[in-house]
Design a protein around this motif. Structure first.
Motif, mmCIF file in Angstrom:
data_model
loop_
_atom_site.group_PDB
_atom_site.id
_atom_site.type_symbol
_atom_site.label_atom_id
_atom_site.label_comp_id
_atom_site.label_asym_id
_atom_site.label_seq_id
_atom_site.Cartn_x
_atom_site.Cartn_y
_atom_site.Cartn_z
ATOM 1 N N PHE A 46 0.806 -0.988 0.092
ATOM 2 C CA PHE A 46 -0.082 -0.099 0.243
ATOM 3 C C PHE A 46 0.977 1.284 0.032
ATOM 4 N N THR A 47 1.778 1.291 0.761
ATOM 5 C CA THR A 47 2.767 2.475 0.918
ATOM 6 C C THR A 47 3.713 2.757 -0.493
ATOM 7 N N ALA A 48 3.889 1.372 -0.978
ATOM 8 C CA ALA A 48 4.877 1.485 -2.385
ATOM 9 C C ALA A 48 3.728 2.202 -3.557
ATOM 10 N N PRO A 100 1.485 -10.497 -9.330
ATOM 11 C CA PRO A 100 1.340 -9.151 -10.057
ATOM 12 C C PRO A 100 1.811 -8.221 -8.954
ATOM 13 N N ALA A 101 2.101 -8.541 -7.593
ATOM 14 C CA ALA A 101 2.951 -7.539 -6.757
ATOM 15 C C ALA A 101 4.290 -7.408 -7.238
ATOM 16 N N ARG A 102 4.968 -8.415 -7.479
ATOM 17 C CA ARG A 102 6.171 -8.451 -7.740
ATOM 18 C C ARG A 102 6.411 -7.822 -9.257
ATOM 19 N N ILE A 103 5.523 -8.147 -10.146
ATOM 20 C CA ILE A 103 5.602 -7.411 -11.403
ATOM 21 C C ILE A 103 5.353 -5.746 -11.135
ATOM 22 N N GLY A 104 4.483 -5.335 -10.582
ATOM 23 C CA GLY A 104 4.093 -3.893 -10.363
ATOM 24 C C GLY A 104 5.260 -3.340 -9.605
ATOM 25 N N LEU A 105 5.804 -3.841 -8.359
ATOM 26 C CA LEU A 105 7.028 -3.149 -7.916
ATOM 27 C C LEU A 105 8.147 -3.143 -8.855
ATOM 28 N N LEU A 106 8.551 -3.913 -9.751
ATOM 29 C CA LEU A 106 9.508 -4.170 -10.768
ATOM 30 C C LEU A 106 9.165 -3.151 -11.810
ATOM 31 N N LEU A 107 8.002 -2.945 -12.587
ATOM 32 C CA LEU A 107 7.605 -1.699 -13.158
ATOM 33 C C LEU A 107 7.889 -0.416 -12.514
ATOM 34 N N ALA A 108 7.580 -0.394 -11.201
ATOM 35 C CA ALA A 108 7.523 1.011 -10.370
ATOM 36 C C ALA A 108 9.251 1.238 -10.485
ATOM 37 N N VAL A 109 9.915 0.189 -10.164
ATOM 38 C CA VAL A 109 11.526 0.587 -10.119
ATOM 39 C C VAL A 109 12.101 1.105 -11.514
ATOM 40 N N THR A 165 -0.623 -1.478 -9.730
ATOM 41 C CA THR A 165 -0.664 -2.748 -9.545
ATOM 42 C C THR A 165 -0.508 -3.177 -8.181
ATOM 43 N N ALA A 166 0.588 -2.354 -7.462
ATOM 44 C CA ALA A 166 0.799 -2.636 -6.132
ATOM 45 C C ALA A 166 -0.421 -2.302 -5.302
ATOM 46 N N THR A 167 -0.905 -1.169 -5.676
ATOM 47 C CA THR A 167 -2.276 -0.679 -4.849
ATOM 48 C C THR A 167 -3.310 -1.752 -5.238
ATOM 49 N N ALA A 168 -3.427 -2.241 -6.133
ATOM 50 C CA ALA A 168 -4.640 -3.195 -6.515
ATOM 51 C C ALA A 168 -4.418 -4.482 -5.537
ATOM 52 N N VAL A 169 -3.100 -5.001 -5.591
ATOM 53 C CA VAL A 169 -2.927 -6.253 -5.047
ATOM 54 C C VAL A 169 -3.192 -5.956 -3.533
ATOM 55 N N ALA A 170 -2.727 -4.730 -2.949
ATOM 56 C CA ALA A 170 -2.805 -4.377 -1.328
ATOM 57 C C ALA A 170 -4.335 -4.129 -1.187
ATOM 58 N N ALA A 171 -5.000 -3.569 -1.939
ATOM 59 C CA ALA A 171 -6.693 -3.371 -1.722
ATOM 60 C C ALA A 171 -7.303 -4.798 -1.539
ATOM 61 N N SER A 172 -7.202 -5.592 -2.646
ATOM 62 C CA SER A 172 -7.632 -7.007 -2.610
ATOM 63 C C SER A 172 -7.424 -7.649 -1.343
ATOM 64 N N ALA A 177 11.444 -0.507 -4.407
ATOM 65 C CA ALA A 177 12.325 -1.549 -4.060
ATOM 66 C C ALA A 177 12.185 -1.881 -2.688
ATOM 67 N N ALA A 178 12.191 -1.051 -1.617
ATOM 68 C CA ALA A 178 12.117 -1.462 -0.179
ATOM 69 C C ALA A 178 10.992 -2.457 0.092
ATOM 70 N N ALA A 179 9.818 -2.611 -0.790
ATOM 71 C CA ALA A 179 8.789 -3.238 -0.473
ATOM 72 C C ALA A 179 8.924 -4.517 -1.024
ATOM 73 N N TRP A 180 9.868 -4.662 -1.835
ATOM 74 C CA TRP A 180 10.100 -6.113 -2.316
ATOM 75 C C TRP A 180 9.995 -7.206 -1.561
ATOM 76 N N PRO A 181 10.924 -7.225 -0.550
ATOM 77 C CA PRO A 181 10.736 -8.536 0.497
ATOM 78 C C PRO A 181 9.604 -8.688 0.935
ATOM 79 N N ALA A 182 8.569 -8.098 1.011
ATOM 80 C CA ALA A 182 7.259 -8.103 1.583
ATOM 81 C C ALA A 182 6.414 -9.145 0.650
ATOM 82 N N THR A 183 7.007 -8.996 -0.688
ATOM 83 C CA THR A 183 6.111 -10.039 -1.554
ATOM 84 C C THR A 183 6.188 -11.462 -1.232
ATOM 85 N N ALA A 184 7.164 -11.839 -0.303
ATOM 86 C CA ALA A 184 7.660 -13.271 0.060
ATOM 87 C C ALA A 184 6.686 -13.684 0.922
ATOM 88 N N ARG A 185 5.866 -12.910 1.703
ATOM 89 C CA ARG A 185 4.874 -13.233 2.631
ATOM 90 C C ARG A 185 3.471 -13.287 1.931
#
Length: 446
Positions: A22-24, A80-89, A117-124, A173-181
């Motif tokens: 959500f922050t990213a 989709p979260a990882r794709i979104g963060l990669l596109l953002a970076v 994309t990151a916001t959509a995954v967080a909202a869902s 980029a800092a939010a990337w490790p959170a996608t592992a959870r």
């Protein structure tokens, strides 16, 4: 203590990865005044053209949400979260590393799609939490703190249009490790609710449309707040950054108060009354000619904005536990945010800053009524601890959560209430009871 392997497969994901996503995703709209102001100052662009680039960035974010609304449950949140963060970076990094206008615009579009994309995954994911309002409040708390720190830091790092874009890329980029959870696809969602109709279609459309205009009105002012502070209020960039940081700090206090308040006032009062107060703050900030008026309007406005937004996100999550209305309403809000900078620039050039504030304040008052009506009639009340009832009081929740109760019979906290169906009963004829008596023995004569 239960280990991680013994957790049920249907348990909702942890809150902190969703807060990180959500922050990213939301940090780009929060930094919009700095992005637009630096594009105007350091590139050969007019204020309207700089606002248009900001709108293009947020249009990419809205397009991502509309595209992914019904696909997150099928593919799972992690890809989709990882794709979104990669596109953002990649996108924001490209916009930060070059001064070529076509590459800056392309990077803003790609980065905006990644943020959306990151916001959509967080909202869902927030819609599936046991307490969606608390999780959304934590997300707004995190993004307000991050943006406030950046507003204090960026003016001291020098000029140039690339610093805000680089900061947004670093947050992603800092939010990337959170996608592992984050978990995988929900098989029940593929064959069940995700493939069905959206619940509350009319209420959802009204909420999404109202939230789009609500976001448009506020971000029209937010997109030109930097120009109001420097041109009309006469503030320097450092002083303006301090005002914005204080405003976002007030937003932290507002979100904390909203999280502590919870559902005690319902959703209608915070959304309706809060929007009306925001309209007054918009008019005050846009008509300020000095530090006091500008700072008061910005601080009060930013204290109320995340409070109302957290309740609106919770309302959208309550309409559909699968998060589809939360994603669609968030995308509609991003669409309003995208149109905000251009609307603010056009209104400011046509009617001045004060006239723009009056128009935007009137628009906020106009959408407060429909959004409040949705909160009253279609929002329902999520099942939280102490409210597993309709009129029964807290003892029903105590009995439901007592020891020995079967887990499958207890509704998951945060789920929508089940409708009460009246079952007609056929009256049976009264039964007749026949009393049988035995003849008494004849007395023998002695």
């Amino acid at each position: 203590m239960l280990d991680r392997a013994s957790a049920p497969p249907s348990a909702p994901p942890a809150a902190w990865p969703l807060v990180a996503l959500f922050t990213a995703g939301y940090v780009a709209p929060y930094l919009l005044p700095t992005v637009v102001g630096r594009l105007d100052a350091h590139l050969p662009l007019s204020p309207a053209q700089a606002g248009l680039i900001g709108s293009v960035l947020l249009l990419g974010s809205a397009a991502a949400g509309f595209t992914l609304a019904s696909r997150i449950s099928r593919h799972g949140p992690r890809p989709p979260a990882r794709i979104g963060l990669l596109l953002a970076v990649v996108g924001y990094g490209t916009a930060a590393a070059t001064s070529l206008l076509p590459l800056v615009i392309a990077g803003a579009v790609v980065g905006g799609f990644g943020s959306g994309t990151a916001t959509a995954v967080a909202a869902s994911g927030i819609a599936g939490q046991r307490d969606p309002h608390r999780t959304s409040a934590l997300g707004l708390l995190s993004v307000s703190a991050t943006a406030g720190a950046l507003y204090l830091t960026l003016p001291r790092l020098g000029g140039g249009h690339g610093l805000p874009f680089a900061a947004i890329a670093l947050v992603a980029a800092a939010a990337w490790p959170a996608t592992a959870r984050l978990g995988g696809p929900d098989a029940g969602a593929v064959t069940g609710l995700a493939a069905g109709r959206l619940p509350y279609p009319r209420a959802g459309v009204v909420l999404a449309g109202g939230l789009m205009l609500w976001s448009l009105a506020q971000n029209a002012l937010w997109g030109v707040s930097g120009r109001i502070g420097t041109q009309q209020a006469g503030l320097s960039e450092v002083t303006l950054g301090i005002v914005f940081a204080a405003a976002l700090g007030a937003g932290l206090l507002g979100v904390t108060a909203a999280s502590a308040l919870g559902a005690r006032l319902g959703r209608a009062v915070p959304i309706g009354a809060g929007t009306a107060l925001i309209a007054c703050c918009v008019a005050l900030s846009s008509s300020a000619h000095g530090l006091a008026g500008f700072a008061a309007g910005e601080i009060l406005w930013n204290a109320l904005y995340p409070v109302v937004l957290s309740y609106a996100i919770g309302l959208a999550a309550a309409l559909d536990p699968r998060g589809r209305w939360a994603v669609l309403a968030g995308s509609a809000s991003s669409l309003g945010v995208a149109c905000g900078p251009v609307t603010g620039s056009v209104l400011a050039e046509a009617a001045g800053f004060s006239g723009m504030g009056l128009v935007l304040g009137g628009l906020l008052l106009a959408v407060a009524g429909p959004m409040t009506a949705v909160a009253l009639h279609a929002g329902g009340r999520p099942l939280t601890a102490g409210s597993v009832r309709r009129r029964g009081g807290a003892p029903a929740a105590v009995l439901a959560a007592g020891a020995g109760a079967p887990s499958g019979a207890i509704p998951r906290v945060g789920a929508a209430e089940l409708p009460v169906t009246e079952i007609p009963l056929r009256r049976r004829p009264p039964r007749r009871v026949l009393l049988l008596t035995t003849p008494s023995r004849r007395r023998e004569r002695v």
